[in-house]
Design a protein around this motif. Structure first.
Motif, PDB file in Angstrom:
ATOM      1  N   ILE A   1       0.839  -1.204   0.000  1.00 31.43           N
ATOM      2  CA  ILE A   1       0.000   0.000   0.000  1.00 31.43           C
ATOM      3  C   ILE A   1       0.875   1.256   0.000  1.00 31.43           C
ATOM      4  N   ASP A   2       1.929   1.264   0.810  1.00 31.05           N
ATOM      5  CA  ASP A   2       2.840   2.411   0.846  1.00 31.05           C
ATOM      6  C   ASP A   2       3.498   2.635  -0.509  1.00 31.05           C
ATOM      7  N   ARG A   3       3.920   1.560  -1.169  1.00 29.10           N
ATOM      8  CA  ARG A   3       4.548   1.684  -2.489  1.00 29.10           C
ATOM      9  C   ARG A   3       3.563   2.230  -3.519  1.00 29.10           C
ATOM     10  N   ILE A   4       2.360   1.702  -3.492  1.00 28.95           N
ATOM     11  CA  ILE A   4       1.337   2.161  -4.432  1.00 28.95           C
ATOM     12  C   ILE A   4       1.019   3.629  -4.187  1.00 28.95           C
ATOM     13  N   GLN A   5       0.896   4.005  -2.916  1.00 31.34           N
ATOM     14  CA  GLN A   5       0.613   5.399  -2.581  1.00 31.34           C
ATOM     15  C   GLN A   5       1.748   6.302  -3.061  1.00 31.34           C
ATOM     16  N   GLY A   6       2.980   5.841  -2.904  1.00 32.80           N
ATOM     17  CA  GLY A   6       4.126   6.603  -3.398  1.00 32.80           C
ATOM     18  C   GLY A   6       4.082   6.770  -4.906  1.00 32.80           C
ATOM     19  N   LEU A   7       3.750   5.715  -5.628  1.00 30.45           N
ATOM     20  CA  LEU A   7       3.634   5.795  -7.087  1.00 30.45           C
ATOM     21  C   LEU A   7       2.509   6.740  -7.501  1.00 30.45           C
ATOM     22  N   ILE A   8       1.397   6.682  -6.797  1.00 27.11           N
ATOM     23  CA  ILE A   8       0.274   7.574  -7.093  1.00 27.11           C
ATOM     24  C   ILE A   8       0.691   9.024  -6.876  1.00 27.11           C
ATOM     25  N   ASN A   9       1.390   9.269  -5.780  1.00 30.84           N
ATOM     26  CA  ASN A   9       1.844  10.634  -5.484  1.00 30.84           C
ATOM     27  C   ASN A   9       2.820  11.129  -6.548  1.00 30.84           C
ATOM     28  N   LYS A  10       3.724  10.265  -6.992  1.00 34.65           N
ATOM     29  CA  LYS A  10       4.670  10.651  -8.051  1.00 34.65           C
ATOM     30  C   LYS A  10       3.927  10.961  -9.340  1.00 34.65           C
ATOM     31  N   GLN A  11       2.917  10.161  -9.670  1.00 33.20           N
ATOM     32  CA  GLN A  11       2.126  10.378 -10.878  1.00 33.20           C
ATOM     33  C   GLN A  11       1.410  11.723 -10.804  1.00 33.20           C
ATOM     34  N   LYS A  12       0.835  12.027  -9.641  1.00 32.48           N
ATOM     35  CA  LYS A  12       0.131  13.304  -9.471  1.00 32.48           C
ATOM     36  C   LYS A  12       1.085  14.478  -9.614  1.00 32.48           C
ATOM     37  N   GLU A  13       2.276  14.360  -9.044  1.00 29.90           N
ATOM     38  CA  GLU A  13       3.252  15.432  -9.116  1.00 29.90           C
ATOM     39  C   GLU A  13       3.711  15.658 -10.549  1.00 29.90           C
ATOM     40  N   GLY A  14       3.825  14.615 -11.311  1.00 30.82           N
ATOM     41  CA  GLY A  14       4.279  14.712 -12.697  1.00 30.82           C
ATOM     42  C   GLY A  14       3.215  15.299 -13.604  1.00 30.82           C
ATOM     43  N   GLN A  15       1.950  15.156 -13.275  1.00 37.88           N
ATOM     44  CA  GLN A  15       0.868  15.640 -14.123  1.00 37.88           C
ATOM     45  C   GLN A  15       0.441  17.060 -13.771  1.00 37.88           C
ATOM     46  N   VAL A  16       0.855  17.562 -12.644  1.00 38.75           N
ATOM     47  CA  VAL A  16       0.424  18.911 -12.231  1.00 38.75           C
ATOM     48  C   VAL A  16       1.130  19.974 -12.964  1.00 38.75           C
TER      49      VAL A  16
END
Length: 88
Positions: free
Chosen positions: A73-88
């Motif tokens: 879950i922590d890894r997935i959350q980290g990937l989601i956060n990275k994806q959000k940061e890259g799309q902003v």
């Protein structure tokens, strides 16, 4: 077949075998009753020990699975956060 069912079958089979062996042994009634009581007590103690061991192993496995789940879950959350940061 689950481990629990195997252990129960093993214990029940041991008890039945022991009782039959004691009943067929050439002893007096009192000796047979004493032997049955001892055999039953031993079987209950073994079954209790087996159940405790299974519970301990199960608790350990559940703990490990929960820990791994949290890591995923922590890894997935980290990937989601990275994806959000890259799309902003």
């Amino acid at each position: 077949m689950s481990v629990g069912k195997f252990v129960v079958g093993f214990v029940v089979g041991g008890i039945v075998g022991s009782v039959i062996g004691v009943l067929l042994a050439p002893q007096s009634g009192e000796e047979t009753r004493e032997q049955l009581a001892k055999t039953t007590k031993d079987a209950v103690n073994k079954a209790s020990s087996a159940v405790k061991e299974i519970q301990e192993k199960t608790d350990t496995m559940v703990s490990e699975v929960q820990k791994k789940g949290e890591e995923i879950i922590d890894r997935i959350q980290g990937l989601i956060n990275k994806q959000k940061e890259g799309q902003v």
